[in-house]
Scaffold this motif. Structure first.
Motif, PDB file in Angstrom:
ATOM      1  N   VAL A 107       0.831  -1.208   0.000  1.00 49.14           N
ATOM      2  CA  VAL A 107       0.000   0.000   0.000  1.00 49.14           C
ATOM      3  C   VAL A 107       0.864   1.256   0.000  1.00 49.14           C
ATOM      4  O   VAL A 107       0.559   2.234  -0.692  1.00 49.14           O
ATOM      5  N   ILE A 108       1.956   1.244   0.748  1.00 51.10           N
ATOM      6  CA  ILE A 108       2.778   2.452   0.902  1.00 51.10           C
ATOM      7  C   ILE A 108       3.365   2.912  -0.426  1.00 51.10           C
ATOM      8  O   ILE A 108       3.165   4.064  -0.819  1.00 51.10           O
ATOM      9  N   PRO A 109       4.088   2.069  -1.170  1.00 50.37           N
ATOM     10  CA  PRO A 109       4.615   2.556  -2.452  1.00 50.37           C
ATOM     11  C   PRO A 109       3.530   2.868  -3.475  1.00 50.37           C
ATOM     12  O   PRO A 109       3.679   3.801  -4.265  1.00 50.37           O
ATOM     13  N   ILE A 110       2.444   2.112  -3.453  1.00 54.83           N
ATOM     14  CA  ILE A 110       1.354   2.380  -4.404  1.00 54.83           C
ATOM     15  C   ILE A 110       0.756   3.757  -4.143  1.00 54.83           C
ATOM     16  O   ILE A 110       0.522   4.532  -5.080  1.00 54.83           O
ATOM     17  N   ALA A 111       0.511   4.094  -2.890  1.00 56.67           N
ATOM     18  CA  ALA A 111      -0.052   5.414  -2.559  1.00 56.67           C
ATOM     19  C   ALA A 111       0.920   6.526  -2.950  1.00 56.67           C
ATOM     20  O   ALA A 111       0.510   7.548  -3.502  1.00 56.67           O
ATOM     21  N   PHE A 112       2.211   6.332  -2.682  1.00 53.07           N
ATOM     22  CA  PHE A 112       3.194   7.352  -3.025  1.00 53.07           C
ATOM     23  C   PHE A 112       3.289   7.520  -4.530  1.00 53.07           C
ATOM     24  O   PHE A 112       3.269   8.653  -5.043  1.00 53.07           O
ATOM     25  N   ILE A 113       3.376   6.430  -5.258  1.00 53.21           N
ATOM     26  CA  ILE A 113       3.542   6.500  -6.715  1.00 53.21           C
ATOM     27  C   ILE A 113       2.308   7.103  -7.379  1.00 53.21           C
ATOM     28  O   ILE A 113       2.428   7.942  -8.277  1.00 53.21           O
ATOM     29  N   SER A 114       1.121   6.715  -6.936  1.00 49.37           N
ATOM     30  CA  SER A 114      -0.088   7.269  -7.561  1.00 49.37           C
ATOM     31  C   SER A 114      -0.193   8.770  -7.307  1.00 49.37           C
ATOM     32  O   SER A 114      -0.577   9.530  -8.201  1.00 49.37           O
ATOM     33  N   ASN A 115       0.161   9.221  -6.111  1.00 52.98           N
ATOM     34  CA  ASN A 115       0.142  10.665  -5.844  1.00 52.98           C
ATOM     35  C   ASN A 115       1.261  11.387  -6.564  1.00 52.98           C
ATOM     36  O   ASN A 115       1.104  12.533  -6.965  1.00 52.98           O
ATOM     37  N   PHE A 116       2.407  10.733  -6.747  1.00 54.85           N
ATOM     38  CA  PHE A 116       3.497  11.337  -7.509  1.00 54.85           C
ATOM     39  C   PHE A 116       3.076  11.544  -8.960  1.00 54.85           C
ATOM     40  O   PHE A 116       3.333  12.600  -9.545  1.00 54.85           O
TER      41      PHE A 116
END
Length: 168
Positions: A107-116
């Motif tokens: 969840v952590i990298p997915i949330a960061f990447i989608s917001n990036f």
């Protein structure tokens, strides 16, 4: 410690879900670091692609627009909400604890990447169409659409992790 294993299994979900509501220490500091990371990565990416962009801290300046990378642009809110949703739905998934934890960690990298990606699209809109269009139309619309994208990516990741485990 004084309960039987079946009682712990019954109580583990409410306890774990309650922990999702506990404020995380150092979240503000982590958010600040992630703001600089998003600004630095955005600046590096845009410079590498040949766009005129300058950076001062968490502020990015384009020819037609200027943006401040806010704490919301780091994906922390998405991460917290997605994490609590994943904890909730993990109770219904019949798989090992290790696979459940792996899905939660994704969840952590997915949330960061989608917001990036959301920030990059916002910057591109600001570069070509100006700050007015980027902030008033896209900023509001993109929040919901990229959150849905993050949810879909978490579900697909979960399906992939569950299927990978069955094949072995």
């Amino acid at each position: 410690l004084f309960f039987h294993e079946t009682q712990w299994r019954t109580l583990s979900f409410p306890i774990l879900y309650f922990l999702c509501a506990v404020p995380l220490p150092y979240l503000g500091q982590m958010s600040g670091l992630l703001q600089f990371l998003v600004a630095n990565l955005s600046n590096t990416l845009f410079n590498a692609l040949g766009y005129a962009i300058t950076q001062e801290g968490v502020n990015l300046y384009l020819p037609k627009a200027s943006f401040q990378i806010a704490a919301d642009c780091t994906g922390i809110k998405s991460w917290l909400v997605l994490m609590s949703l994943c904890v909730f739905f993990s109770i219904f998934i019949k798989t090992s604890l290790l696979k459940k934890l792996l899905i939660l960690l994704c969840v952590i990298p997915i949330a960061f990447i989608s917001n990036f990606i959301r920030v990059q699209v916002l910057l591109l809109l600001g570069y070509y169409k100006g700050q007015e269009i980027a902030m008033h139309y896209w900023h509001t619309f993109a929040g919901a659409s990229f959150y849905i994208l993050a949810c879909i990516l978490v579900v697909l990741t979960g399906i992939g992790i569950l299927r990978y485990g069955r094949e072995k």
